[in-house]
Write a protein that holds these residues in place. Structure first.
Motif: not given
Length: 420
Positions: A286-290, A262-265
């Motif tokens: 994928d969350a880090m890449k996005a 959630e924090a990364i998003a």
């Protein structure tokens, strides 16, 4: 009697079974061989100095948080807290070495019990298999829970009962608590770079609850005083800007992964993460890449060489896709960095015991503290900057130019990711 002729489907199943066993055998043999070679190469090597950030205290809400990046500083304050305890000590650790530092903690806890302080201790039996049985004998006035080597009992089919106790907690009376990545041992005092926090104020009560809940969930149901329920009298006040998140496999509770995601998003400026063992699932990667692709400054700091060489090789399987997406990867030199921290946009942070791997996020008992505060985030960012200055940045060109045998080893070990 003539032998039965195998049908085509039976032959296919037999060939497939042998193939799978061969592949798994190759992976296992490679992992064991790499570990043995790495252990041999480490023998006799002297630890090298590395930069550290001095302890710093910031006020957060009605509490204070003090950061530690060097074991000697942390242990001095932990032992002082134990020596000053008046009523109760709650001590929990994954690894508790029977060396000089381990003996100092054991003696301090025993002395506190002798002067009438209630002392509760928890340690993980599996993590301390190599520790001398003599060290594991404690005075009768200390209440000790040895988290069992095999915790499933007769319920061997229940995977929720196989998690290890990977937490590191110390709470003294009602006024101070410690949580973070540091285990207890002489090597961690000066040779490892880790991150821990000391907390005072209302937030300590939630840390006490976390300890008590684990004790009551895992104690043996007997009448001995050392195994009776731990009943706490704590205030019901909530500290809104400091929250603790606990993974409890026995109850199928795994919130820490969601906290990270959630924090990364929600990030819009920067995501700076330090991890000892980085083996994410694909959704996490994928969350880090996005985040990186939408312009967020995403940085990942890991050890150049950790104490688990197989974990290093498996984590490298994610480097190509992260680098291609714009994530910057830094590898810490000269020492094992064991910290588990993340700071986002200069306002949100977490410090704790959970690695980004399956064991921590979906298997073990873990605890992380989540902090909504700019001053604390700034402190963690300054720590990250110091660590980054002692790191080598990995570039896409450098990574793609690695030897063919390295690529082969990464591909061979990749199927072991779900096990780590």
């Amino acid at each position: 009697m003539g032998s039965r002729v195998q049908s085509v489907p039976e032959r296919i199943v037999r060939i497939a079974r042998r193939t799978l066993l061969t592949v798994f055998g190759v992976q296992l043999a490679l992992a064991v061989g790499m570990s043995l070679v790495d252990s041999y190469r480490r023998r006799g090597k002297k630890p090298k100095p590395f930069p550290v950030t001095p302890p710093r205290t910031v006020s957060v809400g009605d509490s204070t948080l003090r950061t530690y990046t060097y074991g000697r500083d942390l242990y001095a304050d932990m032992l002082a807290a134990i020596d000053g305890a008046q009523r109760q000590i709650l001590f929990e650790t994954y690894i508790w070495k029977g060396d000089e530092i381990g003996e100092r903690f054991k003696a301090a806890l025993a002395a506190a019990a002798d002067r009438g302080v209630e002392v509760y201790c928890i340690y993980d039996s599996f993590a301390n298999l190599v520790v001398s049985p003599r060290f594991k004998r404690f005075p009768s006035n200390m209440k000790v829970l040895r988290y069992p080597l095999y915790p499933a009992g007769w319920r061997f089919f229940d995977v929720a009962r196989y998690g290890r106790d990977h937490r590191k907690i110390l709470v003294v009376d009602d006024h101070e608590g410690f949580v973070g990545g540091y285990n207890i041992g002489s090597a961690y005092e000066t040779e490892w770079r880790d991150t821990h926090v000391r907390i005072t104020g209302p937030a300590v009560w939630d840390l006490k609850r976390a300890f008590a809940d684990f004790w009551n969930l895992n104690r043996r149901r007997r009448i001995r005083a050392s195994e009776r329920p731990l009943l706490l009298e704590t205030a019901s006040t909530w500290e809104p800007v400091i929250r603790f998140h606990r993974n409890v496999p026995k109850l199928w509770m795994f919130p820490i992964r969601s906290v990270y995601l959630e924090a990364i998003a929600r990030s819009s400026v920067r995501v700076w993460m330090t991890q000892a063992y980085f083996t994410p699932d694909q959704d996490f990667a994928d969350a880090m890449k996005a985040a990186a692709r939408r312009g967020v400054d995403v940085r990942l700091l890991v050890p150049l060489k950790s104490n688990h060489i197989v974990a290093d090789w498996i984590s490298r399987g994610y480097f190509s896709q992260l680098l291609d997406a714009g994530v910057r990867i830094f590898r810490f030199r000269d020492a094992m960095v064991h910290a588990k921290t993340l700071t986002v946009d200069g306002t949100w942070s977490t410090v704790g015991t959970a690695n980004i791997d399956r064991l921590s996020l979906q298997g073990n008992y873990e605890i992380n503290v989540e902090v909504f505060d700019e001053a604390f985030a700034q402190t963690l960012e300054e720590i990250f900057a110091v660590d980054q200055g002692n790191s080598l940045e990995l570039t896409s060109a450098e990574w793609e130019a690695r030897d063919l045998h390295r690529k082969f080893t990464e591909a061979t070990l990749a199927p072991l990711r779900p096990l780590l």
